[in-house]
Design a protein around this motif. Sequence first.
Motif, PDB file in Angstrom:
ATOM      1  N   LEU A  12       0.830  -1.207   0.000  1.00  0.00           N
ATOM      2  CA  LEU A  12       0.000   0.000   0.000  1.00  0.00           C
ATOM      3  C   LEU A  12       0.865   1.258   0.000  1.00  0.00           C
ATOM      4  O   LEU A  12       0.572   2.222  -0.722  1.00  0.00           O
ATOM      5  CB  LEU A  12      -0.920  -0.015   1.219  1.00  0.00           C
ATOM      6  N   THR A  13       1.953   1.243   0.753  1.00  0.00           N
ATOM      7  CA  THR A  13       2.852   2.399   0.784  1.00  0.00           C
ATOM      8  C   THR A  13       3.508   2.625  -0.568  1.00  0.00           C
ATOM      9  O   THR A  13       3.503   3.744  -1.091  1.00  0.00           O
ATOM     10  CB  THR A  13       3.929   2.194   1.868  1.00  0.00           C
ATOM     11  N   SER A  16       0.766   3.582  -3.300  1.00  0.00           N
ATOM     12  CA  SER A  16       0.252   4.951  -3.188  1.00  0.00           C
ATOM     13  C   SER A  16       1.348   5.979  -3.455  1.00  0.00           C
ATOM     14  O   SER A  16       1.076   7.050  -4.000  1.00  0.00           O
ATOM     15  CB  SER A  16      -0.397   5.174  -1.821  1.00  0.00           C
ATOM     16  N   ALA A  19       1.514   6.249  -7.109  1.00  0.00           N
ATOM     17  CA  ALA A  19       0.354   6.999  -7.601  1.00  0.00           C
ATOM     18  C   ALA A  19       0.532   8.499  -7.383  1.00  0.00           C
ATOM     19  O   ALA A  19       0.037   9.303  -8.181  1.00  0.00           O
ATOM     20  CB  ALA A  19      -0.918   6.508  -6.915  1.00  0.00           C
ATOM     21  N   VAL A  20       1.243   8.881  -6.321  1.00  0.00           N
ATOM     22  CA  VAL A  20       1.525  10.305  -6.089  1.00  0.00           C
ATOM     23  C   VAL A  20       2.323  10.871  -7.255  1.00  0.00           C
ATOM     24  O   VAL A  20       2.040  11.957  -7.758  1.00  0.00           O
ATOM     25  CB  VAL A  20       2.299  10.504  -4.764  1.00  0.00           C
ATOM     26  N   HIS A  23       0.104  10.289 -10.936  1.00  0.00           N
ATOM     27  CA  HIS A  23      -1.252  10.813 -11.153  1.00  0.00           C
ATOM     28  C   HIS A  23      -1.193  12.252 -11.657  1.00  0.00           C
ATOM     29  O   HIS A  23      -0.475  13.074 -11.106  1.00  0.00           O
ATOM     30  CB  HIS A  23      -2.066  10.739  -9.866  1.00  0.00           C
ATOM     31  N   LYS A  28      -5.543  14.855  -6.189  1.00  0.00           N
ATOM     32  CA  LYS A  28      -5.602  13.404  -6.022  1.00  0.00           C
ATOM     33  C   LYS A  28      -4.232  12.850  -5.650  1.00  0.00           C
ATOM     34  O   LYS A  28      -4.130  11.893  -4.876  1.00  0.00           O
ATOM     35  CB  LYS A  28      -6.142  12.743  -7.286  1.00  0.00           C
ATOM     36  N   SER A  29      -3.169  13.449  -6.163  1.00  0.00           N
ATOM     37  CA  SER A  29      -1.824  13.041  -5.759  1.00  0.00           C
ATOM     38  C   SER A  29      -1.614  13.284  -4.268  1.00  0.00           C
ATOM     39  O   SER A  29      -1.025  12.458  -3.572  1.00  0.00           O
ATOM     40  CB  SER A  29      -0.767  13.806  -6.546  1.00  0.00           C
ATOM     41  N   PHE A  32      -3.358  10.571  -2.370  1.00  0.00           N
ATOM     42  CA  PHE A  32      -2.569   9.340  -2.376  1.00  0.00           C
ATOM     43  C   PHE A  32      -1.401   9.450  -1.391  1.00  0.00           C
ATOM     44  O   PHE A  32      -1.004   8.458  -0.767  1.00  0.00           O
ATOM     45  CB  PHE A  32      -2.042   9.028  -3.778  1.00  0.00           C
ATOM     46  N   LEU A  35      -2.690   8.609   1.969  1.00  0.00           N
ATOM     47  CA  LEU A  35      -2.797   7.155   2.100  1.00  0.00           C
ATOM     48  C   LEU A  35      -1.431   6.526   2.362  1.00  0.00           C
ATOM     49  O   LEU A  35      -1.303   5.614   3.194  1.00  0.00           O
ATOM     50  CB  LEU A  35      -3.428   6.565   0.832  1.00  0.00           C
ATOM     51  N   SER A  36      -0.414   7.034   1.705  1.00  0.00           N
ATOM     52  CA  SER A  36       0.937   6.533   1.932  1.00  0.00           C
ATOM     53  C   SER A  36       1.392   6.806   3.365  1.00  0.00           C
ATOM     54  O   SER A  36       2.000   5.942   4.005  1.00  0.00           O
ATOM     55  CB  SER A  36       1.897   7.188   0.936  1.00  0.00           C
ATOM     56  N   SER A  39      -0.351   4.308   5.715  1.00  0.00           N
ATOM     57  CA  SER A  39       0.205   2.954   5.638  1.00  0.00           C
ATOM     58  C   SER A  39       1.601   2.895   6.256  1.00  0.00           C
ATOM     59  O   SER A  39       1.977   1.885   6.843  1.00  0.00           O
ATOM     60  CB  SER A  39       0.204   2.453   4.198  1.00  0.00           C
TER      61      SER A  39
END
Length: 172
Positions: A12-13, A16, A19-20, A23, A28-29, A32, A35-36, A39
């Motif tokens: 997950l880390t 995400s 994705a940073v 993206h 949205k980055s 993410f 979220l990182s 995690s």
Amino acid sequence: MELFLFVTFSALTVGSAAAVVWHPHPVKSALFLILSFFSMGGLYLLLQAEFIALMQVLVYAGAVMVLFLFVIMLLNLKPRGEDRAAFKVRVRWAVPLVLFFVGGVLTAVTGALARLAPAGSHGPDWVAAQGGNIRALGRLLFTRGLLPFEVTSVLLLVAVVGVMVLAKKERR
């Protein structure tokens, strides 16, 4: 169970964090990145570093990300509209540079690990002798890590002032 949680939080880390970078939409980055951070807090919990996990979530996922989102919205950043050809050129340059960067990081980490104290010098017995996680962290932070801690705080302050200067120039 611990191995499953480690693999889950690690994936997950890394996912995400990727994705940073990839993206196209800045908000949205930033989400993410939150979220990182969460995690990574889970990884700290698995390492039995409860205080660091709590500070990771409170300081980074909370305060720093609110600052980042404020700056993104202040600058009114729009998603970048790239065509596929420009993206392919970026990837063509990014892959060798990422491999070079990973090689440099691995070299630095293995060199640093070779210079570390013998295994177990800061294990559970040492932490218990210090009076717990928080006291041991404070002792290490304010003796060995004081200069990097202060340099990081000044760097964050300079970044915030720079963003404010850039945003003020945009309004004129």
